[in-house]
Design an enzyme around this catalytic site. Sequence first.
Site, PDB file in Angstrom:
ATOM      1  N   TYR A   1      -1.840   3.906  41.945  1.00  0.00           N
ATOM      2  CA  TYR A   1      -2.890   4.717  41.257  1.00  0.00           C
ATOM      3  C   TYR A   1      -2.479   5.243  40.092  1.00  0.00           C
ATOM      4  O   TYR A   1      -1.245   5.033  39.624  1.00  0.00           O
ATOM      5  CB  TYR A   1      -3.499   5.623  42.475  1.00  0.00           C
ATOM      6  CG  TYR A   1      -2.319   6.872  42.272  1.00  0.00           C
ATOM      7  CD1 TYR A   1      -0.923   6.702  43.049  1.00  0.00           C
ATOM      8  CD2 TYR A   1      -2.627   8.211  41.772  1.00  0.00           C
ATOM      9  CE1 TYR A   1       0.042   7.880  43.063  1.00  0.00           C
ATOM     10  CE2 TYR A   1      -1.634   9.208  41.892  1.00  0.00           C
ATOM     11  CZ  TYR A   1      -0.316   9.054  42.288  1.00  0.00           C
ATOM     12  OH  TYR A   1       0.445  10.083  42.390  1.00  0.00           O
TER      13      TYR A   1
ATOM     14  N   ARG B   1       0.662   1.447  32.480  1.00  0.00           N
ATOM     15  CA  ARG B   1       1.326   1.746  33.636  1.00  0.00           C
ATOM     16  C   ARG B   1       0.786   1.361  34.783  1.00  0.00           C
ATOM     17  O   ARG B   1       1.209   0.888  35.969  1.00  0.00           O
ATOM     18  CB  ARG B   1       1.774   3.470  33.924  1.00  0.00           C
ATOM     19  CG  ARG B   1       2.740   3.652  34.791  1.00  0.00           C
ATOM     20  CD  ARG B   1       3.032   5.043  34.898  1.00  0.00           C
ATOM     21  NE  ARG B   1       2.012   6.052  34.755  1.00  0.00           N
ATOM     22  CZ  ARG B   1       2.065   7.347  34.840  1.00  0.00           C
ATOM     23  NH1 ARG B   1       3.150   7.963  34.563  1.00  0.00           N
ATOM     24  NH2 ARG B   1       1.184   7.969  35.051  1.00  0.00           N
TER      25      ARG B   1
ATOM     26  N   ARG C   1      -5.451  -5.966  60.254  1.00  0.00           N
ATOM     27  CA  ARG C   1      -4.080  -5.213  60.159  1.00  0.00           C
ATOM     28  C   ARG C   1      -2.912  -6.363  60.460  1.00  0.00           C
ATOM     29  O   ARG C   1      -2.876  -6.841  61.381  1.00  0.00           O
ATOM     30  CB  ARG C   1      -3.818  -4.008  61.068  1.00  0.00           C
ATOM     31  CG  ARG C   1      -2.708  -3.401  60.965  1.00  0.00           C
ATOM     32  CD  ARG C   1      -2.234  -2.264  61.895  1.00  0.00           C
ATOM     33  NE  ARG C   1      -0.889  -1.852  61.544  1.00  0.00           N
ATOM     34  CZ  ARG C   1      -0.757  -0.605  60.796  1.00  0.00           C
ATOM     35  NH1 ARG C   1      -1.655   0.085  60.663  1.00  0.00           N
ATOM     36  NH2 ARG C   1       0.662  -0.410  60.788  1.00  0.00           N
TER      37      ARG C   1
ATOM     38  N   HIS D   1       1.065  -6.795  58.383  1.00  0.00           N
ATOM     39  CA  HIS D   1       1.852  -6.533  57.211  1.00  0.00           C
ATOM     40  C   HIS D   1       1.917  -7.514  56.051  1.00  0.00           C
ATOM     41  O   HIS D   1       1.839  -7.498  55.085  1.00  0.00           O
ATOM     42  CB  HIS D   1       3.396  -6.470  57.877  1.00  0.00           C
ATOM     43  CG  HIS D   1       3.761  -5.061  58.554  1.00  0.00           C
ATOM     44  ND1 HIS D   1       2.850  -4.754  59.737  1.00  0.00           N
ATOM     45  CD2 HIS D   1       4.458  -4.270  58.365  1.00  0.00           C
ATOM     46  CE1 HIS D   1       3.320  -3.531  59.813  1.00  0.00           C
ATOM     47  NE2 HIS D   1       4.359  -3.032  59.308  1.00  0.00           N
TER      48      HIS D   1
ATOM     49  N   LYS E   1       3.721   3.796  40.794  1.00  0.00           N
ATOM     50  CA  LYS E   1       3.034   4.805  41.036  1.00  0.00           C
ATOM     51  C   LYS E   1       2.159   4.606  42.243  1.00  0.00           C
ATOM     52  O   LYS E   1       0.962   3.940  42.289  1.00  0.00           O
ATOM     53  CB  LYS E   1       2.132   5.259  39.884  1.00  0.00           C
ATOM     54  CG  LYS E   1       1.456   6.823  40.099  1.00  0.00           C
ATOM     55  CD  LYS E   1       1.115   7.063  38.846  1.00  0.00           C
ATOM     56  CE  LYS E   1       0.335   8.335  38.692  1.00  0.00           C
ATOM     57  NZ  LYS E   1       1.144   9.691  39.050  1.00  0.00           N
TER      58      LYS E   1
ATOM     59  N   GLU F   1      13.353  14.146  39.607  1.00  0.00           N
ATOM     60  CA  GLU F   1      12.250  14.690  38.924  1.00  0.00           C
ATOM     61  C   GLU F   1      11.512  15.561  40.001  1.00  0.00           C
ATOM     62  O   GLU F   1      12.065  15.789  41.031  1.00  0.00           O
ATOM     63  CB  GLU F   1      11.253  13.562  38.703  1.00  0.00           C
ATOM     64  CG  GLU F   1      10.868  12.432  39.885  1.00  0.00           C
ATOM     65  CD  GLU F   1      10.080  11.501  39.485  1.00  0.00           C
ATOM     66  OE1 GLU F   1       9.294  11.467  38.481  1.00  0.00           O
ATOM     67  OE2 GLU F   1       9.721  10.439  40.247  1.00  0.00           O
TER      68      GLU F   1
ATOM     69  N   LEU G   1       9.296   8.314  38.115  1.00  0.00           N
ATOM     70  CA  LEU G   1       8.126   7.804  37.357  1.00  0.00           C
ATOM     71  C   LEU G   1       8.155   7.660  35.955  1.00  0.00           C
ATOM     72  O   LEU G   1       8.648   9.165  35.656  1.00  0.00           O
ATOM     73  CB  LEU G   1       6.973   8.460  37.967  1.00  0.00           C
ATOM     74  CG  LEU G   1       5.448   7.815  37.368  1.00  0.00           C
ATOM     75  CD1 LEU G   1       5.378   6.426  38.087  1.00  0.00           C
ATOM     76  CD2 LEU G   1       4.549   8.887  37.733  1.00  0.00           C
TER      77      LEU G   1
HETATM   78  N1  PLP Z   1       6.633  12.268  38.463  1.00  0.00           N
HETATM   79  C1  PLP Z   1       5.847  12.001  39.560  1.00  0.00           C
HETATM   80  C2  PLP Z   1       6.347  11.704  40.824  1.00  0.00           C
HETATM   81  C3  PLP Z   1       4.608  12.293  39.443  1.00  0.00           C
HETATM   82  O1  PLP Z   1       3.549  12.128  40.415  1.00  0.00           O
HETATM   83  C4  PLP Z   1       3.880  12.467  37.963  1.00  0.00           C
HETATM   84  C5  PLP Z   1       2.626  12.585  37.903  1.00  0.00           C
HETATM   85  O2  PLP Z   1       1.725  12.281  38.549  1.00  0.00           O
HETATM   86  C6  PLP Z   1       4.727  12.513  37.069  1.00  0.00           C
HETATM   87  C7  PLP Z   1       6.147  12.283  37.088  1.00  0.00           C
HETATM   88  C8  PLP Z   1       4.264  12.799  35.663  1.00  0.00           C
HETATM   89  O3  PLP Z   1       3.776  11.705  34.902  1.00  0.00           O
HETATM   90  P1  PLP Z   1       2.668  11.863  33.863  1.00  0.00           P
HETATM   91  O4  PLP Z   1       3.006  12.675  32.968  1.00  0.00           O
HETATM   92  O5  PLP Z   1       2.109  10.645  33.593  1.00  0.00           O
HETATM   93  O6  PLP Z   1       1.225  12.481  34.627  1.00  0.00           O
END
Ligand code: PLP
Length: 282
Positions: A33, A52, A100, A102, A147, A179, A203
Amino acid sequence: MPDIGFVNGRFLPLEEATVSVEDRGFQFGDGIYEVIRTYHGHPFQLDAHLARLERSARAIELSPPWNVQQWAAYMRDGITRSGYAESKVYLQLTRGAAPRDHVFPASTKPTAVMTVREMKPMEPVLQTAGVAVMTMDDWRWGRCDIKSVNLLPNIMARQKAKQAGAFEAIFVRGGQVTEGSVSNVMVVKAGRLLTAPEGERILSGVTRTIVLELAKKEGLTVEERFVSLDDFIRADEIFLTGTTVEVLPVIRVDGKAVGPGGSGKPGPVTQKLQAAFQHFVG
Ligand code: PLP
């Protein structure tokens, strides 16, 4: 129709938007997403978000049904239909609906969903006064750069943080800060800006990239390297970056005041970058 839903190329009121119970996003979390917000009605850093999205899709061997131009056109259409001054757009792409199993289905088309809702800004007091965070073991999978819609550890962490009266959970893996559950994290130490490097542990935030560029323009030395939990707690300043939080000062970690001299107040570098970011978004 203010809140907009969109499923596989069709716009409809959000409450009428549905996907199959056999969708692999629902069954397995087999999808990815993006979240994009608007400033002045325009999607912010759209190219970076769509790039991304493509990277995440490629990483899970999923072919997006449209190229970035088509995604962008659908998004703009959705934003116009919603009529909100500022919107928050979620794009979700799953491996589609199939019995379903895998193993990937042989010929199933991906499911593409978009929602457009009003973007309500954070309470200004959080931006000025800062927020508390809680550190937590990073028990997420090994590809945090994707993501993925699999957000269970992030959800568990943020809920635990909320129950403890904290705004965000900060993940720590092997003694190193990675993070937040919905944000990237940066610290200021001896005039340097430090943040975890891009790679499989975080991310690569779109906001992170912008803030690092702004910091360099402000003359700061930027080091993309992991910070230990000890150094994190003793940092001169800590702040979060992200689409929803923008640049958000951290003033408490695990109940202890942080910030310049342990003051529990946002620091000058954070405030300078907040101002630079607000200037950048217009
Ligand atoms: N890290 C994680 C785990 C996130 O879910 C997000 C945003 O959704 C970010 C960092 C920040 O990313 P962005 O600046 O692209 O929103």
